[in-house]
Enzyme design. Structure first.
Site, PDB file in Angstrom:
ATOM      1  N   HIS A 172       4.192   7.048 -37.882  1.00  0.00           N
ATOM      2  CA  HIS A 172       4.489   6.559 -39.173  1.00  0.00           C
ATOM      3  C   HIS A 172       3.125   5.945 -39.903  1.00  0.00           C
ATOM      4  CE1 HIS A 172       8.506   5.931 -37.919  1.00  0.00           C
ATOM      5  NE2 HIS A 172       8.553   7.094 -38.724  1.00  0.00           N
ATOM      6  N   HIS A 298       4.771   1.583 -32.338  1.00  0.00           N
ATOM      7  CA  HIS A 298       5.238   1.448 -33.845  1.00  0.00           C
ATOM      8  C   HIS A 298       4.980  -0.128 -34.441  1.00  0.00           C
ATOM      9  CE1 HIS A 298       7.502   5.033 -34.521  1.00  0.00           C
ATOM     10  NE2 HIS A 298       7.206   5.448 -33.461  1.00  0.00           N
ATOM     11  N   GLU A 377       7.843  -2.038 -31.018  1.00  0.00           N
ATOM     12  CA  GLU A 377       7.698  -2.393 -32.238  1.00  0.00           C
ATOM     13  C   GLU A 377       6.934  -3.603 -32.627  1.00  0.00           C
ATOM     14  OE1 GLU A 377       8.810  -1.006 -35.424  1.00  0.00           O
ATOM     15  OE2 GLU A 377      10.389   0.458 -34.516  1.00  0.00           O
TER      16      GLU A 377
END
Ligand code: ZN
Length: 414
Positions: A172, A298, A377
């Site tokens: 991402h 992430h 994350e």
């Protein structure tokens, strides 16, 4: 000819113009009941950009809102008594300060955010500072849609049956803290200036894919700071890009993905339709038997996730070895929490955030059969924390990774 040159100059200058976030706000909400959650999910359906998803009651969600969305959201939230805190009142002002700082930076700096070009220079330089007794090299495992290399940095030592510890980041594009943290992990292994780093390299080889989605990453620097997907065109649509973390060939096109090319979670035209996905799938197939743990980094929610993301008959699917995965996730998350006294959630990704399909993590687990695969994350807030977050994030993830590997060794009796 003059017209042609003028058009080329015009189109290239247009391509380089940054999207402005003037008047945009980044806001935080704490849903306290099911009505609050329903509203937040409704906003997601209306293409509001969630920088941290609304998952459970009592857990914060973070949104990037344009001026119209803010007015609408504030009115709606007031009517259901859901209060919001403004993290950034004018996102553009915040970004301008960052661009000003970054424009003065002339070379790779591991303690700041780096362009794709500077990261590549940094990786090339790292090859030259390989520790004695080890070998370092960079393998291009494929090319992006726009022809940029996908580079895996490998640090290895000779010896039979050595296992690989693998990290990827920046699937991402906008999650800049992920490649910044991944680079610091690489540096920790490369420098060999702690006993932990020495012990780890004596036992394992380390592979790092710092930028999995280079086209998106470059676009997030040059045009749209909050770009997420890759930059591949979609037939029949003006919207660009596929969410590579919904494009892997595992339960593709089922949970938590969209068939709308304009969606942030568009899964692509078919399973593994994207060259970036194909490159990492092929690489995982090639080295998978030797990988002891695969970590896809992430941001930003302070969660350690493990497979699976998908559902069967509406129920989240757990892996057969769920208990082992969860035990190691606990060690990973506890060590992170103990670094700066923070709180980290951990567990099955479908249960802890929301159902997904076609992710890197599920692919390497279900198709390549790598037992341990995690998706941290990282800390935030949002996708644009200041450069001071790099040191904090890398310290806590380094502690987490050491604990994760040590717990795997305990479970597997290695
Ligand atoms: Zn992500």
């Amino acid at each position: 000819m003059r017209l042609l040159i003028a058009l080329i100059v015009l189109s290239s200058s247009l391509a380089l113009e940054r999207k402005t976030f003037e008047g945009y706000k980044i806001v935080k909400a704490f849903p306290e009941n099911s009505e609050h959650l329903q509203w937040l999910n409704h906003l997601k359906d209306q293409n509001v950009d969630f920088l941290q998803p609304a998952t459970k009651e009592g857990r914060q969600a973070i949104m990037l809102l344009n001026p119209q969305q803010y007015i609408f959201t504030k009115t709606a939230f007031d009517s259901i008594n859901l209060s919001i805190d403004i993290l950034y009142d004018n996102v553009e002002r915040h970004l301008q300060e960052m661009w000003k700082r970054l424009s003065k930076k002339k070379a790779f700096d591991i303690n700041d955010y780096n362009s794709f070009e500077d990261i590549n220079q940094g990786l090339d330089d790292f090859v030259g500072s390989c520790p004695s007794g080890a070998s370092c090299n960079i393998e291009n495992i494929g090319s992006s849609t726009e022809g940029r290399p996908l580079r895996v940095f490998k640090i290895s030592k000779s010896g039979a049956n050595r296992k690989i510890v693998f990290f990827d980041s920046a699937i991402h594009a906008r999650e800049w803290l992920a490649p910044a943290t991944n680079l610091k992990l690489l540096e920790a292994i490369l420098k060999q200036d702690t006993q932990d780093a020495i012990n780890l390299l004596n036992k394992y080889d380390f592979h790092f894919l710092i930028i999995h989605n280079p086209d998106g990453y470059v676009y997030s620097w040059e045009v749209d700071r909050f770009w997420r997907k890759n930059r591949s065109p979609n037939a029949g649509s003006f919207c660009i890009g596929t969410d590579l973390n919904r494009n892997f060939d595992v339960n593709w096109g089922t949970d938590g993905t969209s068939t709308n090319p304009c969606s942030e979670t568009y899964g692509g035209s078919s399973a593994a339709s994207e060259v970036e996905t194909q490159a990492l799938q092929n690489y995982a197939q090639r080295v998978g038997d030797s990988v002891i743990v695969w970590t896809s980094i992430h941001t930003a929610a302070q969660i350690i996730l493990h497979p699976f993301g998908h559902t069967e008959n509406g129920i989240c699917v757990r892996a057969e070895d769920h208990d082992d995965l969860y035990r190691v996730a606990n060690a990973f998350a506890d060590a992170i929490e103990n670094t700066y006294d923070t709180l980290w959630t951990r567990g099955n990704s479908c249960e802890e955030i929301y159902p997904t399909s076609g992710s890197t993590s599920d692919y390497v687990k279900a198709v390549v059969n790598i037992k341990y695969t995690y998706t941290p994350e990282l800390r935030g807030p949002g996708f644009n924390p200041g450069k001071e977050a790099i040191e904090l994030s890398s310290n806590e993830i380094w502690n987490g990774v050491k604990a994760m590997i040590s717990e795997i060794e305990a479970v597997e009796k290695l």
